[in-house]
Design an enzyme around this catalytic site. Sequence first.
Site, PDB file in Angstrom:
ATOM      1  N   CYS A   1       0.830  -1.204   0.000  1.00  0.00           N
ATOM      2  CA  CYS A   1       0.000   0.000   0.000  1.00  0.00           C
ATOM      3  C   CYS A   1       0.867   1.257   0.000  1.00  0.00           C
ATOM      4  O   CYS A   1       0.718   2.125  -0.859  1.00  0.00           O
ATOM      5  CB  CYS A   1      -0.895  -0.044   1.230  1.00  0.00           C
TER       6      CYS A   1
ATOM      7  N   HIS B   1      -7.848  -0.686   3.749  1.00  0.00           N
ATOM      8  CA  HIS B   1      -8.636  -0.396   4.958  1.00  0.00           C
ATOM      9  C   HIS B   1      -9.259  -1.655   5.543  1.00  0.00           C
ATOM     10  O   HIS B   1      -9.508  -1.715   6.734  1.00  0.00           O
ATOM     11  CB  HIS B   1      -9.689   0.689   4.679  1.00  0.00           C
TER      12      HIS B   1
ATOM     13  N   HIS C   1     -24.110  23.518   2.502  1.00  0.00           N
ATOM     14  CA  HIS C   1     -24.296  23.950   1.117  1.00  0.00           C
ATOM     15  C   HIS C   1     -23.204  24.943   0.738  1.00  0.00           C
ATOM     16  O   HIS C   1     -22.865  25.802   1.565  1.00  0.00           O
ATOM     17  CB  HIS C   1     -25.668  24.627   0.987  1.00  0.00           C
TER      18      HIS C   1
ATOM     19  N   GLY D   1      -8.706  -4.434 -17.312  1.00  0.00           N
ATOM     20  CA  GLY D   1      -9.406  -3.152 -17.089  1.00  0.00           C
ATOM     21  C   GLY D   1     -10.072  -3.133 -15.734  1.00  0.00           C
ATOM     22  O   GLY D   1     -11.256  -2.805 -15.606  1.00  0.00           O
TER      23      GLY D   1
ATOM     24  N   GLU E   1      -9.436  -5.878 -21.951  1.00  0.00           N
ATOM     25  CA  GLU E   1     -10.150  -6.463 -20.799  1.00  0.00           C
ATOM     26  C   GLU E   1     -10.868  -7.738 -21.256  1.00  0.00           C
ATOM     27  O   GLU E   1     -11.611  -7.721 -22.232  1.00  0.00           O
ATOM     28  CB  GLU E   1     -11.139  -5.431 -20.223  1.00  0.00           C
TER      29      GLU E   1
ATOM     30  N   LYS F   1      -1.792   7.134  -6.000  1.00  0.00           N
ATOM     31  CA  LYS F   1      -2.602   8.351  -5.887  1.00  0.00           C
ATOM     32  C   LYS F   1      -1.742   9.597  -6.119  1.00  0.00           C
ATOM     33  O   LYS F   1      -2.229  10.618  -6.629  1.00  0.00           O
ATOM     34  CB  LYS F   1      -3.306   8.412  -4.533  1.00  0.00           C
TER      35      LYS F   1
HETATM   36  P1  FAD Z   1       0.844  -5.800   1.957  1.00  0.00           P
HETATM   37  O1  FAD Z   1       0.607  -4.347   1.940  1.00  0.00           O
HETATM   38  O2  FAD Z   1       1.089  -6.485   0.658  1.00  0.00           O
HETATM   39  O3  FAD Z   1       2.025  -6.058   2.961  1.00  0.00           O
HETATM   40  C1  FAD Z   1       2.563  -7.325   3.177  1.00  0.00           C
HETATM   41  C2  FAD Z   1       3.974  -7.161   3.678  1.00  0.00           C
HETATM   42  O4  FAD Z   1       4.472  -8.438   4.076  1.00  0.00           O
HETATM   43  C3  FAD Z   1       4.950  -6.661   2.607  1.00  0.00           C
HETATM   44  O5  FAD Z   1       5.633  -5.524   3.065  1.00  0.00           O
HETATM   45  C4  FAD Z   1       5.909  -7.834   2.385  1.00  0.00           C
HETATM   46  O6  FAD Z   1       7.230  -7.416   2.106  1.00  0.00           O
HETATM   47  C5  FAD Z   1       5.829  -8.550   3.725  1.00  0.00           C
HETATM   48  N1  FAD Z   1       6.154  -9.974   3.652  1.00  0.00           N
HETATM   49  C6  FAD Z   1       5.682 -10.890   2.781  1.00  0.00           C
HETATM   50  N2  FAD Z   1       6.181 -12.118   3.059  1.00  0.00           N
HETATM   51  C7  FAD Z   1       7.001 -11.959   4.131  1.00  0.00           C
HETATM   52  C8  FAD Z   1       7.803 -12.835   4.887  1.00  0.00           C
HETATM   53  N3  FAD Z   1       7.853 -14.151   4.614  1.00  0.00           N
HETATM   54  N4  FAD Z   1       8.536 -12.330   5.912  1.00  0.00           N
HETATM   55  C9  FAD Z   1       8.487 -11.009   6.210  1.00  0.00           C
HETATM   56  N5  FAD Z   1       7.738 -10.130   5.535  1.00  0.00           N
HETATM   57  C10 FAD Z   1       6.999 -10.599   4.505  1.00  0.00           C
HETATM   58  N6  FAD Z   1      -6.048  -0.538  -1.652  1.00  0.00           N
HETATM   59  C11 FAD Z   1      -6.885   0.415  -1.212  1.00  0.00           C
HETATM   60  O7  FAD Z   1      -7.612   0.185  -0.239  1.00  0.00           O
HETATM   61  N7  FAD Z   1      -6.951   1.649  -1.815  1.00  0.00           N
HETATM   62  C12 FAD Z   1      -6.170   1.948  -2.883  1.00  0.00           C
HETATM   63  O8  FAD Z   1      -6.247   3.060  -3.405  1.00  0.00           O
HETATM   64  C13 FAD Z   1      -5.282   0.961  -3.366  1.00  0.00           C
HETATM   65  N8  FAD Z   1      -4.491   1.219  -4.424  1.00  0.00           N
HETATM   66  C14 FAD Z   1      -3.602   0.273  -4.840  1.00  0.00           C
HETATM   67  C15 FAD Z   1      -2.796   0.554  -5.933  1.00  0.00           C
HETATM   68  C16 FAD Z   1      -1.893  -0.364  -6.388  1.00  0.00           C
HETATM   69  C17 FAD Z   1      -0.996  -0.031  -7.567  1.00  0.00           C
HETATM   70  C18 FAD Z   1      -1.772  -1.625  -5.718  1.00  0.00           C
HETATM   71  C19 FAD Z   1      -0.742  -2.637  -6.167  1.00  0.00           C
HETATM   72  C20 FAD Z   1      -2.583  -1.938  -4.647  1.00  0.00           C
HETATM   73  C21 FAD Z   1      -3.515  -0.990  -4.198  1.00  0.00           C
HETATM   74  N9  FAD Z   1      -4.365  -1.253  -3.138  1.00  0.00           N
HETATM   75  C22 FAD Z   1      -5.239  -0.293  -2.705  1.00  0.00           C
HETATM   76  C23 FAD Z   1      -4.359  -2.549  -2.440  1.00  0.00           C
HETATM   77  C24 FAD Z   1      -3.546  -2.445  -1.124  1.00  0.00           C
HETATM   78  O9  FAD Z   1      -2.222  -2.070  -1.433  1.00  0.00           O
HETATM   79  C25 FAD Z   1      -3.566  -3.780  -0.408  1.00  0.00           C
HETATM   80  O10 FAD Z   1      -4.898  -4.192  -0.199  1.00  0.00           O
HETATM   81  C26 FAD Z   1      -2.880  -3.680   0.941  1.00  0.00           C
HETATM   82  O11 FAD Z   1      -1.536  -3.276   0.795  1.00  0.00           O
HETATM   83  C27 FAD Z   1      -2.914  -5.024   1.651  1.00  0.00           C
HETATM   84  O12 FAD Z   1      -2.270  -4.924   2.883  1.00  0.00           O
HETATM   85  P2  FAD Z   1      -1.595  -6.196   3.571  1.00  0.00           P
HETATM   86  O13 FAD Z   1      -1.112  -5.718   4.888  1.00  0.00           O
HETATM   87  O14 FAD Z   1      -2.517  -7.349   3.527  1.00  0.00           O
HETATM   88  O15 FAD Z   1      -0.380  -6.608   2.624  1.00  0.00           O
HETATM   89  P1  NAD Z   2      -8.676  -6.367 -10.595  1.00  0.00           P
HETATM   90  O1  NAD Z   2      -9.188  -7.658 -10.113  1.00  0.00           O
HETATM   91  O2  NAD Z   2      -9.257  -5.106 -10.120  1.00  0.00           O
HETATM   92  O3  NAD Z   2      -8.789  -6.307 -12.190  1.00  0.00           O
HETATM   93  C1  NAD Z   2      -8.218  -7.275 -13.000  1.00  0.00           C
HETATM   94  C2  NAD Z   2      -8.914  -7.215 -14.346  1.00  0.00           C
HETATM   95  O4  NAD Z   2      -8.169  -7.989 -15.257  1.00  0.00           O
HETATM   96  C3  NAD Z   2     -10.327  -7.785 -14.297  1.00  0.00           C
HETATM   97  O5  NAD Z   2     -11.205  -6.853 -14.874  1.00  0.00           O
HETATM   98  C4  NAD Z   2     -10.204  -9.068 -15.121  1.00  0.00           C
HETATM   99  O6  NAD Z   2     -11.391  -9.367 -15.819  1.00  0.00           O
HETATM  100  C5  NAD Z   2      -9.072  -8.724 -16.060  1.00  0.00           C
HETATM  101  N1  NAD Z   2      -8.316  -9.876 -16.579  1.00  0.00           N
HETATM  102  C6  NAD Z   2      -7.922 -10.975 -15.916  1.00  0.00           C
HETATM  103  N2  NAD Z   2      -7.188 -11.778 -16.730  1.00  0.00           N
HETATM  104  C7  NAD Z   2      -7.113 -11.141 -17.931  1.00  0.00           C
HETATM  105  C8  NAD Z   2      -6.486 -11.440 -19.178  1.00  0.00           C
HETATM  106  N3  NAD Z   2      -5.760 -12.554 -19.324  1.00  0.00           N
HETATM  107  N4  NAD Z   2      -6.614 -10.559 -20.202  1.00  0.00           N
HETATM  108  C9  NAD Z   2      -7.342  -9.397 -20.026  1.00  0.00           C
HETATM  109  N5  NAD Z   2      -7.953  -9.086 -18.875  1.00  0.00           N
HETATM  110  C10 NAD Z   2      -7.837  -9.928 -17.840  1.00  0.00           C
HETATM  111  O7  NAD Z   2      -7.080  -6.433 -10.341  1.00  0.00           O
HETATM  112  P2  NAD Z   2      -5.967  -5.306 -10.338  1.00  0.00           P
HETATM  113  O8  NAD Z   2      -6.383  -4.140 -11.122  1.00  0.00           O
HETATM  114  O9  NAD Z   2      -4.706  -6.013 -10.715  1.00  0.00           O
HETATM  115  O10 NAD Z   2      -5.903  -4.913  -8.812  1.00  0.00           O
HETATM  116  C11 NAD Z   2      -5.572  -5.911  -7.820  1.00  0.00           C
HETATM  117  C12 NAD Z   2      -6.246  -5.619  -6.509  1.00  0.00           C
HETATM  118  O11 NAD Z   2      -5.664  -4.458  -5.924  1.00  0.00           O
HETATM  119  C13 NAD Z   2      -7.731  -5.317  -6.649  1.00  0.00           C
HETATM  120  O12 NAD Z   2      -8.468  -6.492  -6.425  1.00  0.00           O
HETATM  121  C14 NAD Z   2      -8.008  -4.314  -5.597  1.00  0.00           C
HETATM  122  O13 NAD Z   2      -8.555  -4.959  -4.479  1.00  0.00           O
HETATM  123  C15 NAD Z   2      -6.652  -3.731  -5.236  1.00  0.00           C
HETATM  124  N6  NAD Z   2      -6.631  -2.309  -5.667  1.00  0.00           N
HETATM  125  C16 NAD Z   2      -7.505  -1.443  -5.095  1.00  0.00           C
HETATM  126  C17 NAD Z   2      -7.514  -0.125  -5.481  1.00  0.00           C
HETATM  127  C18 NAD Z   2      -8.481   0.803  -4.836  1.00  0.00           C
HETATM  128  O14 NAD Z   2      -9.026   0.458  -3.802  1.00  0.00           O
HETATM  129  N7  NAD Z   2      -8.705   1.992  -5.384  1.00  0.00           N
HETATM  130  C19 NAD Z   2      -6.643   0.329  -6.450  1.00  0.00           C
HETATM  131  C20 NAD Z   2      -5.772  -0.573  -7.026  1.00  0.00           C
HETATM  132  C21 NAD Z   2      -5.772  -1.895  -6.619  1.00  0.00           C
END
Ligand code: FAD
Ligand code: NAD
Length: 465
Positions: A43, A321, A444, A184, A206, A52
């Site tokens: 995250c 969250h 408002h 997508g 997609e 963001k």
């Molecule tokens: P993570 O954040 O993945 O943390 C897991 C941690 O565990 C990592 O730091 C990793 O290094 C560590 N770890 C793994 N294995 C081991 C091990 N064996 N020993 C020690 N450490 C280890 N979510 C939202 O709610 N809003 C968003 O806007 C949003 N935007 C996103 C945008 C992108 C590009 C991506 C990729 C994700 C986004 N997400 C968003 C999803 C969000 O990042 C995840 O849901 C969130 O980080 C999950 O938290 P977590 O604590 O489960 O795992």
């Molecule tokens: P996603 O599940 O949101 O979207 C993946 C998309 O890829 C789906 O629409 C699926 O139909 C499509 N897809 C799967 N296989 C495909 C293929 N072979 N060819 C074409 N399309 C294909 O996954 P993501 O965008 O990788 O994000 C991963 C996770 O991270 C999400 O599930 C979400 O929970 C989290 N995330 C959250 C936020 C947010 O809260 N604003 C932002 C980014 C990521």
Amino acid sequence: MTEITCKLLVIGAGPGGYVCAIRAGQLGLDTVIVESTKLGGSCLNIGCIPSKAMIHVAEEFEKAAHAAAGKTPFGLTASAPKLDLKQAVAWKDGIVQRLNNGVAALLRKSKVKIVHGRARFRDGKTVIVETETGPRTIKAETIVIATGSAPVELPFLPFGGNVISSTGALALTEVPKRLAVVGGGYIGLELGTAFAKLGAKVTVVEAQASILPLYDAELTAPVAKHLAALGVEVLLGAKARGMTPKGNALLIETAGGEEKRIEADKVLVTVGRAPVTNGLGLEELVLDMDGRFIRIGERCETSMRGIHAIGDVTGEPMLAHRAMAQGEMVAEIAAGLPRAWDKRCIPAVCFTDPEIVSVGLSPEEAGKAGLEIKTGKFPFAANGRAMTRHGEQGFVRIVAQAQTQLVLGIQAVGQGVSELSSTFGLAIEMGATLEDIAGTIHAHPTLGEAAQEAALMALGHAIHI
Ligand code: FAD
Ligand code: NAD
């Protein structure tokens, strides 16, 4: 080998893990957290926060470009903007660094011991951590697995070269001229939109019949419309097949079964995320799984006593969250407090343009659950604040139980609606009825007034429409 004994061991310092450890520390539990990379997890380092930041850069660039092109309806002009993407990435990295330091400080304040290294289970009470100075054994009464998720890699489109994951996309120092996005969903559309605003020619491939398949068509329609206005080509029902041998084009199969070539400088693959359990030694445990995810109950307990799992490693919805709320709950359970997962809703926000918010049940979901409902939908075109921000597209929609008026869900699509997600969530968490929302004085002019009007509309007496 040095040995540590503690009450609570958290593996992974993402939003799930670090919140769990901080809360446990606050409750006086002797707590250790192990992190193999950087504090803050996906995250903070490569996900929510950096994406963001880059979305904001793209929005600012687009505003300046519109002014330069004389496209603002209020007569603002400017000279053509230039972006130093390297500087933007450095700015984003600076924010991440500040937050990394902040998480470390919060953990220290709660007296949590931080161990840097990779953790591996030896048994249900013991973990071995490979640290820079050698292996360390940690024994704990309760262990929380919070190892998160990583991008899914398609076997025919392995990451490397021009094929990048979200992590690669957030580190680009030049805007690719042509960007193909496979998937997508959340990430593909949030980042695809940002790169389109920065000037890339974006094509989204997609596999499903609609973008953002998690949300209903009414919510995604304004996003699809705006993508078209940005010049983003969206190919639905299309499947990526691989790269050309030169690595300069993506090969796909269209919905009609034809082969097509999409010229691309970079191919961003965002087809979901998979749990991180490799090398964790799960084979030493007897955990029930849900596919590749760890199965949990309503206290985030796994099938082994003393082992909990939280966050992305437990499956959808993979949201920061949710991970945080689970982490806080598990810390309180470990401290002996009576807690279980009693949340009514987990808000979902998609930071596209316009943004989408969904909290609680959509009309379709309520219908599937056999509930008799009434709905109200108020368009931002009739909201003064939206008009003064030049963001009239979209609406707020409210779903309530027909007999009791209990609010079951609130959804919105529009510019800036992400900030409404908390009040929507609060209303549902507090068991608000339509009258509660309709009877609350909304300041408002604000976008939030659309929620009040949607409630009034469901009650049959909206004022401003
Ligand atoms: P993570 O954040 O993945 O943390 C897991 C941690 O565990 C990592 O730091 C990793 O290094 C560590 N770890 C793994 N294995 C081991 C091990 N064996 N020993 C020690 N450490 C280890 N979510 C939202 O709610 N809003 C968003 O806007 C949003 N935007 C996103 C945008 C992108 C590009 C991506 C990729 C994700 C986004 N997400 C968003 C999803 C969000 O990042 C995840 O849901 C969130 O980080 C999950 O938290 P977590 O604590 O489960 O795992
Ligand atoms: P996603 O599940 O949101 O979207 C993946 C998309 O890829 C789906 O629409 C699926 O139909 C499509 N897809 C799967 N296989 C495909 C293929 N072979 N060819 C074409 N399309 C294909 O996954 P993501 O965008 O990788 O994000 C991963 C996770 O991270 C999400 O599930 C979400 O929970 C989290 N995330 C959250 C936020 C947010 O809260 N604003 C932002 C980014 C990521």
